[in-house]
Scaffold this motif. Structure first.
Motif, PDB file in Angstrom:
ATOM      1  N   ILE A 705       0.840  -1.200   0.000  1.00 46.70           N
ATOM      2  CA  ILE A 705       0.000   0.000   0.000  1.00 46.70           C
ATOM      3  C   ILE A 705       0.874   1.249   0.000  1.00 46.70           C
ATOM      4  CG2 ILE A 705      -1.603   1.367   1.407  1.00 46.70           C
ATOM      5  CD1 ILE A 705      -2.893  -1.279   2.280  1.00 46.70           C
ATOM      6  N   ARG A 706       1.910   1.252   0.831  1.00 47.96           N
ATOM      7  CA  ARG A 706       2.782   2.422   0.913  1.00 47.96           C
ATOM      8  C   ARG A 706       3.424   2.707  -0.435  1.00 47.96           C
ATOM      9  NH1 ARG A 706       5.116   0.972   5.055  1.00 47.96           N
ATOM     10  NH2 ARG A 706       7.146   0.221   4.342  1.00 47.96           N
ATOM     11  N   GLN A 707       3.830   1.659  -1.145  1.00 50.37           N
ATOM     12  CA  GLN A 707       4.482   1.859  -2.437  1.00 50.37           C
ATOM     13  C   GLN A 707       3.525   2.474  -3.459  1.00 50.37           C
ATOM     14  OE1 GLN A 707       5.925  -1.699  -4.420  1.00 50.37           O
ATOM     15  NE2 GLN A 707       7.400  -0.544  -5.628  1.00 50.37           N
ATOM     16  N   VAL A 708       2.316   1.901  -3.596  1.00 48.32           N
ATOM     17  CA  VAL A 708       1.406   2.434  -4.614  1.00 48.32           C
ATOM     18  C   VAL A 708       0.908   3.826  -4.226  1.00 48.32           C
ATOM     19  CG1 VAL A 708       0.703   0.158  -5.436  1.00 48.32           C
ATOM     20  CG2 VAL A 708      -0.658   1.284  -3.652  1.00 48.32           C
ATOM     21  N   MET A 709       0.738   4.080  -2.933  1.00 44.20           N
ATOM     22  CA  MET A 709       0.319   5.414  -2.502  1.00 44.20           C
ATOM     23  C   MET A 709       1.415   6.439  -2.804  1.00 44.20           C
ATOM     24  SD  MET A 709      -2.755   5.417  -1.434  1.00 44.20           S
ATOM     25  CE  MET A 709      -2.747   7.023  -0.657  1.00 44.20           C
ATOM     26  N   ASP A 710       2.643   6.101  -2.498  1.00 42.91           N
ATOM     27  CA  ASP A 710       3.743   7.023  -2.773  1.00 42.91           C
ATOM     28  C   ASP A 710       3.887   7.283  -4.270  1.00 42.91           C
ATOM     29  OD1 ASP A 710       4.272   7.233  -0.088  1.00 42.91           O
ATOM     30  OD2 ASP A 710       6.012   5.878  -0.098  1.00 42.91           O
ATOM     31  N   GLU A 725      -2.651  14.188  -6.110  1.00 46.43           N
ATOM     32  CA  GLU A 725      -2.680  14.555  -4.692  1.00 46.43           C
ATOM     33  C   GLU A 725      -4.080  14.470  -4.080  1.00 46.43           C
ATOM     34  OE1 GLU A 725      -0.888  18.158  -3.420  1.00 46.43           O
ATOM     35  OE2 GLU A 725       1.156  17.448  -3.808  1.00 46.43           O
ATOM     36  N   PRO A 726      -5.145  14.854  -4.815  1.00 43.74           N
ATOM     37  CA  PRO A 726      -6.488  14.725  -4.228  1.00 43.74           C
ATOM     38  C   PRO A 726      -6.839  13.279  -3.861  1.00 43.74           C
ATOM     39  CG  PRO A 726      -6.560  16.190  -6.121  1.00 43.74           C
ATOM     40  CD  PRO A 726      -5.197  15.569  -6.110  1.00 43.74           C
ATOM     41  N   ILE A 727      -6.364  12.318  -4.656  1.00 44.39           N
ATOM     42  CA  ILE A 727      -6.608  10.906  -4.341  1.00 44.39           C
ATOM     43  C   ILE A 727      -5.791  10.488  -3.131  1.00 44.39           C
ATOM     44  CG2 ILE A 727      -6.362   8.536  -5.197  1.00 44.39           C
ATOM     45  CD1 ILE A 727      -6.932   9.613  -8.014  1.00 44.39           C
ATOM     46  N   PHE A 728      -4.519  10.877  -3.130  1.00 47.01           N
ATOM     47  CA  PHE A 728      -3.641  10.587  -1.991  1.00 47.01           C
ATOM     48  C   PHE A 728      -4.236  11.150  -0.701  1.00 47.01           C
ATOM     49  CE2 PHE A 728      -0.167  11.489   0.895  1.00 47.01           C
ATOM     50  CZ  PHE A 728       0.683  10.389   0.777  1.00 47.01           C
ATOM     51  N   ASP A 729      -4.663  12.395  -0.764  1.00 43.92           N
ATOM     52  CA  ASP A 729      -5.219  13.047   0.426  1.00 43.92           C
ATOM     53  C   ASP A 729      -6.522  12.395   0.877  1.00 43.92           C
ATOM     54  OD1 ASP A 729      -3.104  14.769   0.349  1.00 43.92           O
ATOM     55  OD2 ASP A 729      -4.219  16.481  -0.452  1.00 43.92           O
ATOM     56  N   SER A 730      -7.354  12.015  -0.065  1.00 42.02           N
ATOM     57  CA  SER A 730      -8.648  11.411   0.312  1.00 42.02           C
ATOM     58  C   SER A 730      -8.443  10.103   1.063  1.00 42.02           C
ATOM     59  CB  SER A 730      -9.512  11.169  -0.928  1.00 42.02           C
ATOM     60  OG  SER A 730      -9.038  10.058  -1.676  1.00 42.02           O
ATOM     61  N   LEU A 731      -7.419   9.352   0.695  1.00 39.90           N
ATOM     62  CA  LEU A 731      -7.189   8.049   1.311  1.00 39.90           C
ATOM     63  C   LEU A 731      -6.438   8.145   2.640  1.00 39.90           C
ATOM     64  CD1 LEU A 731      -6.227   5.921  -1.830  1.00 39.90           C
ATOM     65  CD2 LEU A 731      -8.422   6.025  -0.660  1.00 39.90           C
ATOM     66  N   VAL A 740     -10.938   1.764   1.099  1.00 36.52           N
ATOM     67  CA  VAL A 740     -10.144   1.195   0.003  1.00 36.52           C
ATOM     68  C   VAL A 740      -8.903   0.503   0.564  1.00 36.52           C
ATOM     69  CG1 VAL A 740      -8.734   1.774  -2.020  1.00 36.52           C
ATOM     70  CG2 VAL A 740     -10.987   2.851  -1.702  1.00 36.52           C
ATOM     71  N   LEU A 741      -8.178   1.187   1.451  1.00 32.45           N
ATOM     72  CA  LEU A 741      -6.936   0.609   1.998  1.00 32.45           C
ATOM     73  C   LEU A 741      -7.233  -0.534   2.960  1.00 32.45           C
ATOM     74  CD1 LEU A 741      -4.776   3.822   2.542  1.00 32.45           C
ATOM     75  CD2 LEU A 741      -5.155   2.465   0.465  1.00 32.45           C
TER      76      LEU A 741
END
Length: 799
Positions: A705-710, A725-731, A740-741
């Motif tokens: 998860i950390r890899q795909v989020m980064d 960034e909006p997707i990153f921030d939402s999660l 999702v996570l």
């Protein structure tokens, strides 16, 4: 009109010359399409007239289904199939050097819907007619529909749908039945003959002109009517600026779901909704007066069904007609209204339960507001008797509160039946979302699990599979889809399973050709076709799917020992024009696709395809070709789903959560024939209510998860800058509203399991067969029979 191909050819050539004023040699394919379409419509006209005459003379109870959407798709082949004319027409056209399939491709999809809500309405229309039930649809004739989706550099661009550019061969304009719908103005109240009278004055009128479409049943004489209302200027407008009036009037039936992020859009949406119900209710009353006359018996002869909250204004509009035009008392009008109108709820999402600001509603619809206000006052008095002194409870249940009108509350109070669309959904409504109303009106609540018309989604969309089924169990399944369960006898029949596999491969090749034609991309038809096609919304979790694709890509790049069967991930979805976040997900899918598909080290085993402008005619090619059906909504958020049923009926295996109708699909197909993962609904609801979920924990404790989020923000995708960034921030920052996570690990595990099972083709084919065998329950014929018996109290005719 014609019974064999020679008669057909003779009539076709005559009709073409009469319509087009040219010889056959000078004619075009479009001329051929319109000639054939007109012939088919004329063919059904006699039965259409006879059906309406039967309803008029027999005075049998009829249902009117009010829906803001009717997602019909193409009608030429569908009508030929229902009329039993496919073979005669196909052979006759072949003699003339015309390909029927090419004519079908000329027909545009009718732009009258967006997703499952509209497609359900279309399936219901087909089942009503095919089962000989007296039932009609009422909708809006949108000039430009939702929108035509184009993808430019990975971004969704909306263009007007031009489905009416060349006219619509199936419709009949009924200008003689036009109705004036009033907006704005003021209400004058005065005493006349000892009675309080209300007059809506100084209004701006819009003319609602009906366009009727025949809905022919499958090999039956019943032809019902879908009436679509077109907004046109009044012949006598009270308006200083005629051009502005004309533009604003025509905008009411121009687009489905105008952007309502601003007041102007909200006003237009509210106009659309009242336009639909006012024209429909008054048309129904006018017809009823001619047929029966006594409006006090309306509910004995008429059932009016509202499909979701968009047509809820049917309740105060029927009250208005009975009070102001028929001079009834409040109590009589209310008794008639609540015994005539029934309501289907389609959501557990609070943001989807419409609310209208009083400041917009009251000036636009002043008389309707007065009636809603009175309904609210009387309901709150009833609540006071139930909960004396409990103002907070009454406030939560009030129809008008905090300067807003709650349309779902109005529907619950003003109807005699409230149904959910899957067993889980209905239980959530009763126990949680609408529990306050369930405590007062338990008798109103019932479940009607959605269904799909197997005639379009199997018989028409997958003719090779339909032929194989008929060879195995006979053709009675076409009229009695529950007979599909008989297919289970072939689960150990290697020859039958092999034929089933050949049908699937044929359909996969057909879709692969479509993909190549649209994108230029070559698709391996031996790969797993893993498909998610549906409206783009965060709760449907296309995001979970594409994040998992990113994970698979990382594994393929970094782990030389990692093995996976080649897989093609196929997406299709439209995002609402004002839904910024959903559009970002579309961009992410395309960005991932661009990287994955260009990587020569991985693209033999992993590909990503996005098919633009998802629509019914494209869906008819997609569903038969799927190996895996992605039904991965957050549990408790999807009311039912109908795409899941279409995939199941065509032999795809579901990867899904225990949400909506997935639960009943698991029961019908068998737990061994579906791949279930993720949080159950109870846990999601518990998190929603009590908290306790922290998405950041999953980011820190799961390196995948950390890899795909980064990778969303660290430059992994060239030229993406801060795009995601909006997707990153939402999660992470906004704590991942749809889990999702939380479900990522479970989803990855079940996808790996599905890939391994696919390599055992004998087992996979058995699973596919058992899904088809279990799908008969999900025919809309079953659903309509339940509505007819339990809600509408209508009976089929015997002709």
């Amino acid at each position: 009109m014609f019974t064999n191909k020679e008669e057909f050819k003779e009539n076709f050539l005559k009709k073409l010359e009469m319509m087009c004023g040219k010889s056959f040699g000078e004619s075009t394919k479009r001329d051929h399409y319109f000639t054939l379409g007109n012939m088919v419509r004329e063919y059904v006209s006699t039965n259409w007239i006879n059906t309406n005459e039967r309803y008029r003379t027999a005075r049998e109870k009829q249902v009117y289904y009010l829906s803001i959407e009717f997602l019909l798709g193409r009608l030429l082949h569908h009508n030929l199939l229902n009329l039993g004319l496919v073979d005669v027409v196909k052979k006759g056209l072949e003699d003339l050097g015309i390909d029927l399939y090419e004519l079908e491709e000329i027909e545009p999809d009718a732009g009258l819907g967006n997703g499952g809500l509209g497609r359900l309405a279309a399936c219901f229309m087909d089942s009503l007619a095919s089962l000989n039930f007296p039932g009609h649809g009422c909708g809006i004739r949108y000039k430009h529909g939702l929108f035509e989706q184009k993808i430019v550099d990975g971004y969704q661009v909306e263009l007007p749908e031009q489905w009416l550019r060349h006219g619509h061969v199936w419709e009949v304009r009924r200008a003689d039945l036009a109705i004036e719908v009033p907006f704005w103005g003021n209400v004058e109240t005065k005493m006349e003959n000892g009675k309080l009278v209300f007059r809506h004055e100084h209004t701006e009128k819009i003319t609602a002109v009906p366009y009727d479409l025949p809905i022919a049943g499958f090999q039956t004489e019943t032809v019902n009517t879908l009436r679509l209302w077109n907004a046109e200027p009044s012949p006598y407008p009270i308006h200083q600026d005629i051009l502005t009036y004309k533009r604003e009037t025509e905008s009411v039936s121009e687009f489905l779901y105008p952007d309502d992020t601003h007041d102007r859009g909200k006003i237009l949406r509210l106009k659309q909704q009242y336009f639909l119900v006012s024209a429909s209710i008054r048309s129904i009353i006018r017809s009823f007066r001619k047929q029966v006359g006594d409006l006090y018996s309306l509910s004995q002869h008429i059932a009016i069904h509202i499909n979701d909250t968009h047509p809820v204004l049917a309740i105060p509009e029927l009250m208005r007609v009975l009070l102001d035009e028929e001079d009834m008392s409040w109590n009589d009008a209310w008794e008639i209204t609540i015994n005539t109108i029934s309501y289907t709820n389609h959501t557990t999402l609070s943001e989807a339960l419409e609310k209208w600001p009083v400041r917009i509603f009251q000036p636009l619809l002043p008389r309707i507001y007065m009636i809603v206000e009175e309904i609210n006052e009387r309901f709150c008095r009833l609540l006071w008797d139930q909960y004396p002194g409990d103002w907070q409870h009454i406030e939560r249940m009030a129809i008008i509160a905090h300067h807003e009108i709650k349309m779902a509350h109005l529907a619950l109070v003003g109807s005699y039946s409230v149904n959910g669309v899957a067993a889980l959904h209905t239980e959530i409504l009763k126990i949680r979302e609408m529990n306050n109303f369930y405590q007062i009106f338990p008798q109103k609540f019932n479940n009607k699990t959605n269904g799909i018309t197997h005639r379009r989604w199997l018989l028409k969309a997958n003719p090779l599979l339909a032929k194989l089924i008929t060879e195995g169990i006979g053709d009675k399944w076409i009229r009695e889809p529950e007979r599909l369960c008989m297919l289970a006898q072939f689960k150990e029949d290697f020859s039958f399973l092999e034929q089933l596999s050949r049908v699937k491969q044929h359909n996969k090749r057909r879709l692969a050709d479509r993909i190549t034609m649209q994108t230029g991309m070559s698709i391996n038809t031996e790969s797993i076709f893993d498909i998610q096609v549906k409206r783009l919304h965060a709760y449907k979790r296309q995001l979970l799917n594409i994040l998992h694709v990113m994970y698979l890509y990382n594994r393929l790049k970094e782990d030389s020992t990692f093995q996976m069967h080649p897989r093609t991930f196929i997406f299709g979805a439209k995002a609402s024009p004002g839904y910024y976040y959903a559009k970002k997900i579309i961009k992410l899918i395309h960005t991932v696709a661009d990287k994955v598909n260009k990587d020569v080290r991985t693209n033999e085993r992993l590909k990503v395809v996005f098919l633009e402008n998802y629509r019914v005619s494209l869906a008819e090619e997609i569903f038969p070709s799927a190996d895996i059906s992605e039904q991965i909504s957050t549990a408790s958020k999807e009311a039912s789903g109908t795409g899941n049923m279409k995939f199941m009926m065509n032999g795809a295996i579901t990867v899904g959560t225990l949400d909506g109708a997935n639960i009943e699909m698991k029961e019908k197909a068998g737990a061994d024939n579906i791949f279930i993962f993720g949080l159950p609904a109870e846990q999601v609801l518990n998190y929603d209510q009590n908290g306790g979920y922290h998405s950041m924990e999953y980011y820190y404790h799961d390196k995948r998860i950390r890899q795909v989020m980064d990778q969303l923000t660290n430059g992994f995708f060239p030229d993406s800058d801060n795009e995601f960034e909006p997707i990153f921030d939402s999660l992470l920052i906004e704590n991942d509203q749809y889990f999702v996570l939380r479900d990522f690990d479970s989803y990855s595990a079940i996808q790996a399991q599905a890939g391994k099972v696919y390599e055992n083709q004998n087992q996979w084919r058995k699973m596919s067969l058992m899904n088809i065998a279990g799908s008969g329950y999900f025919s809309s014929d079953r659903t309509i029979k339940e509505y007819a018996k339990d809600i509408w109290n209508i009976n089929p005719g015997h002709y």
